[in-house]
Design a protein around this motif. Structure first.
Motif, PDB file in Angstrom:
ATOM      1  N   TRP A 329      41.333  40.565  42.153  1.00 43.52           N
ATOM      2  CA  TRP A 329      42.498  41.308  41.637  1.00 43.52           C
ATOM      3  C   TRP A 329      43.705  40.386  41.474  1.00 43.52           C
ATOM      4  N   VAL A 332      43.134  38.181  38.426  1.00 41.01           N
ATOM      5  CA  VAL A 332      43.207  38.962  37.185  1.00 41.01           C
ATOM      6  C   VAL A 332      44.669  39.278  36.859  1.00 41.01           C
ATOM      7  N   VAL A 336      46.812  38.404  33.526  1.00 38.94           N
ATOM      8  CA  VAL A 336      47.579  39.409  32.771  1.00 38.94           C
ATOM      9  C   VAL A 336      48.963  38.871  32.435  1.00 38.94           C
ATOM     10  N   LEU A 382      51.260  47.150  32.601  1.00 37.79           N
ATOM     11  CA  LEU A 382      49.943  46.537  32.708  1.00 37.79           C
ATOM     12  C   LEU A 382      49.541  46.304  34.164  1.00 37.79           C
ATOM     13  N   VAL A 386      45.891  47.645  34.907  1.00 38.20           N
ATOM     14  CA  VAL A 386      44.847  46.698  35.281  1.00 38.20           C
ATOM     15  C   VAL A 386      44.431  46.891  36.738  1.00 38.20           C
ATOM     16  N   VAL A 390      40.606  47.472  37.913  1.00 41.97           N
ATOM     17  CA  VAL A 390      39.910  46.464  38.707  1.00 41.97           C
ATOM     18  C   VAL A 390      39.592  46.942  40.121  1.00 41.97           C
TER      19      VAL A 390
END
Length: 817
Positions: A329, A332, A336, A382, A386, A390
């Motif tokens: 996470w 990611v 982003v 986002l 996200v 996730v």
């Protein structure tokens, strides 16, 4: 993949000279990647930070495992690198008059010499750090030489990463300064805004992408049992590189700036007068201090914050499956940030062009502020989306929005801080106007007092803002996060620091706007383009437009004022990140000392004298550092001013000789190096001394330098920014150059120069290097006997005290001078 890497390692790098991305930068990048991929053969070790197996947990309905998901992230990193290089190519190919191109290439040449000098110096300092790493891992942990070599290689990768992005930033900014100066001749303000921002975005995107690419490779391709020490080695290396480039650059730029600025008062000459030998050094300093330094600092900040969170997850989370989910996470979310910044930049660019593309006037600050806020809103949206995609099932199923909310606190801080900085440093803000009004009747003394007031008020309001957002994050951390980890509030503070950086490329971009805008104004003046015979007809014939010199000068001055404000915005963001992120790294040390919070908790109390004494020591170091860095600037500036006054030729000359200009650059480099040696060695040996003296004393020391450093840095950065823009308001808006009012504000700006661009900004890498190197130092101390530790503490402290004394007595201005 293996075949590709082998081909890469065997590939020879040409060493030809070129006008694009220069060979030294390519060699550094190639070396960084080669060293990184050579580490993939590392075997398992007994390292403390053991990373979980990313393939053991699947995401998106069990369709993809963590390892495969992050492999895809390398493509996003590649996109960011391509984005930066495309922008680089576009700026390089923009039209520019040869008179301006010559000046920008001259500036680049001196910058290149400066960076080569600093590169050699970094390697010498790395040797000191490498000795400690080797002694700990090889001598005390009995680790195999090959494994120690991999950790040392990762530290070199960190150094080369900082150095590479710094070189790239310096090169593209020296392209952009002349292109921006030439674009101003068209009589429209929009290109003067667009080109510096485009340059800054290319730096920001490349910086984040390379840093994330390296960290992903360590996570993905190095044995999980061994990746932890490699992350620490990488972070120490990038922190060392950033410390040198940031601190030495800050000393260099302010020696040059003061030496150049004081000539305006002494000889009553204009800004960037071509006859002033200090101007080229000032332009070099704009890049060394305001481009190279912040770029390397930004690279380090993103890496160190990531390493702090990785360390926390490995030490404070027991369940390997949860560790995997959190690690994936975190990475990611960092991916982003690249996507968010690029999309926000494109949207804002389209809107700004529609509003100001053909305008005769524009407020340069408005589209920069709108970019910051747009990016923050997109980032927040986002972040929640996200996180839900996730980690929807993490914990009780509510963790995704709790973690997203904590990150959002940091994102909001990243947007609010520029607004607050604007309130205290913008040209027409009440605090800057107060300085101008005080200067008009009270002269330089009241100028200085009013600037002190602005800086201190800013520390109060910005401190409360950071406090409030951290308090919200703490509140969220108390709602169920304890089932996943030990000390969830510490993780929350680390995520706040992470959120500070969620607009990473944009933060770097608006910061880089300043040095390009400043250099563009200097390039315009130094080119003497207005005095070239038949210049209007020549430009009309070659470029298809008739130049408007009056508008060009006004637009460049206004852009420089906006740049001063936005140069100030990144400073509190980076120092705030350093402090909040240091909390997470300090927790890693506490975990080591207390055996995962099971013993000796009482020693982390104010009732424990060593801990309290450590708090006192940290404050002392911050105030010494402020004095020593300022002393290096003032002594160097004295020698620069002395040389310039003796050699400036105002009669019968149109510009200073290259020999005189190079001599000023040499003086700046000399005192930057002398000052940096003292500053770094005191921090290095103090860290070792205090770690050996007592581990809980050392914890208090680290906490103290973070807190003292935060407020000292905010105060100095914003006071300096307010003084700078007070001078700019007198020059541009009031048009009172050469008056007593102008002289008073120039003196205020001279005081503010080392405040905002040397002492304040240098505290960020100092805090992070001390904390990171402290992890290694404390582990080294724990395996030694008490008698040996006390002996070493005395020896290291005596060495540090020697360099403390040398930072004054070896740098002071004497009667002989």
């Amino acid at each position: 993949m293996t075949l590709l890497l082998e081909n890469f390692k065997e590939k020879k790098v040409e060493t030809r000279r070129e006008n694009g991305v220069l060979t030294p930068m390519r060699i550094a990048l190639a070396g960084m990647l080669t060293l990184l991929f050579s580490a993939t053969s590392a075997l398992a070790s007994e390292a403390e930070l053991i990373l979980p197996d990313l393939k053991s947990v699947k995401f998106f309905g069990d369709r993809v495992d963590g390892w495969s998901l992050l492999i895809g992230g390398l493509a996003i990193c590649a996109f960011g690198i391509v984005f930066g290089m495309v922008q680089y190519s576009r700026i390089k190919n923009m039209k520019v008059h040869k008179s301006m191109l010559e000046i920008s290439e001259l500036i680049y040449g001196t910058c290149k010499t400066y960076l080569f000098t600093q590169g050699k110096f970094i390697i010498v300092l790395w040797a000191l750090v490498a000795i400690i790493i080797a002694v700990y891992f090889a001598g005390l942990q009995k680790m195999e030489p090959a494994k120690v070599a991999i950790i040392l290689a990762c530290s070199l990768i960190g150094i080369m990463g900082s150095y590479t992005v710094a070189w790239f930033g310096m090169r593209i900014n020296t392209f952009a300064n002349s292109r921006s100066a030439f674009a101003s001749l068209e009589g429209r303000p929009f290109p003067v805004y667009e080109i510096p921002l485009k340059s800054g975005m290319s730096i920001g995107m490349l910086l984040i992408s390379i840093e994330l690419f390296v960290m992903l490779c360590i996570l993905l391709f190095i044995n999980p049992l061994y990746a932890g020490p490699c992350f620490i080695g990488f972070a120490i290396g990038e922190s060392l590189g950033a410390s040198v480039l940031r601190i030495a650059g800050g000393v260099f730029t302010k020696i040059a700036d003061i030496g150049s600025d004081l000539m305006k008062i002494v000889f009553n000459i204009k800004e960037d007068d071509a006859r002033n030998p200090g101007v080229i050094a000032d332009c070099t300093g704009d890049n060394a201090g305001d481009s190279v330094g912040p770029t390397a600092d930004g690279f380090e900040t993103y890496g160190v914050t990531g390493v702090a969170l990785i360390s926390f997850i490995c030490l404070a989370v027991k369940d390997p499956a949860i560790q995997v989910q959190l690690l994936v996470w975190i990475f990611v979310m960092r991916l982003v940030m690249i996507f968010t910044s690029s999309v926000s930049y494109w949207i804002n660019a389209a809107v700004a062009k529609a509003r100001f593309g053909n305008a005769e006037k524009m407020d340069f600050e408005k589209p920069l502020l709108s970019l910051v806020w747009l990016t923050s809103f997109v980032s927040i949206g986002l972040t929640y989306l996200v996180s839900w995609l996730v980690i929807p099932t993490l914990g009780d199923g509510s963790m995704w929005w709790k973690f997203a909310s904590i990150i959002t606190c940091g994102t909001i801080a990243g947007a609010l801080i520029p607004e607050l900085v604007n309130m205290f440093t913008a040209v027409k803000s009440a605090y800057v106007q107060n300085i101008v009004n005080a200067s008009r009747k009270g002269g330089a003394p009241l100028t200085i007092l009013a600037g002190f007031c602005a800086g201190n008020f800013s520390a109060y309001w910005m401190g409360l803002t950071i406090l409030a957002l951290m308090a919200i994050a703490y509140g969220v951390s108390t709602v169920g996060l304890d089932v996943l980890m030990i000390a969830p509030s510490v993780f929350a503070f680390g995520l706040v620091a992470f959120g500070f950086l969620s607009m990473g490329p944009v933060t770097i971009a608006v910061d880089s706007f300043g040095p390009v805008a400043d250099n563009a104004q200097s390039v315009y003046e130094l080119s003497l383009i207005e005095t070239i015979p038949n210049i209007k007809a020549d430009i009309k014939k070659e470029f298809g437009f008739e130049p408007n010199f009056d508008k060009a000068k006004r637009f460049l001055e206004e852009a420089d004022g906006a740049g001063n404000t936005f140069k100030a915005t990144a400073k509190p963001v980076l120092i705030g990140t350093a402090v909040v992120g240091a909390t997470t790294m300090i927790f890693s040390i506490i975990m080591i000392l207390t055996q995962r919070l099971t013993v000796n908790i009482d020693k982390l109390s104010l009732l424990n004298p060593p801990f309290l004494l450590g708090l006192m020591a940290g404050g002392a170091i911050i105030y010494w550092f402020t004095a020593a860095s300022t002393q290096a600037v003032s002594t160097g500036a004295y020698h620069a001013v002395k040389f310039i006054k003796a050699n400036i030729k105002l009669e019968g000359a149109t510009k200073a000789s290259s020999e005189d200009s190079n001599k000023v650059v040499e003086i700046c480099t000399k005192f930057a190096q002398k000052g940096m040696i003292n500053l770094f060695l005191v921090i290095f040996f103090s860290t070792l001394a205090f770690a050996c003296l007592d581990p809980y004393f050392f914890i208090g020391y680290l906490i103290s330098i973070a807190l003292f450093g935060l407020y000292q840095a905010i105060f100095m950065a914003n006071a300096g920014g307010a003084w700078d823009n007070a001078k700019k308001y007198v020059e541009v808006d009031l048009r009172e150059k050469g008056t007593p009012l102008h002289a008073a504000t120039v003196i205020g700006d001279t005081v503010g120069d080392p405040f905002k661009d040397t002492s304040s900004v240098s505290m960020n890498p100092v805090i992070k290097f001390s904390t990171l190197f402290g992890v290694l130092a404390i582990e080294l101390a724990l395996v030694l006997s008490r008698k040996v530790n006390i002996t070493l503490a005395i020896i290291f402290f005596v060495i540090s005290a020697f360099f403390v004394a040398r930072s004054f007595y070896g740098m002071r201005i004497t009667e002989e001078d």
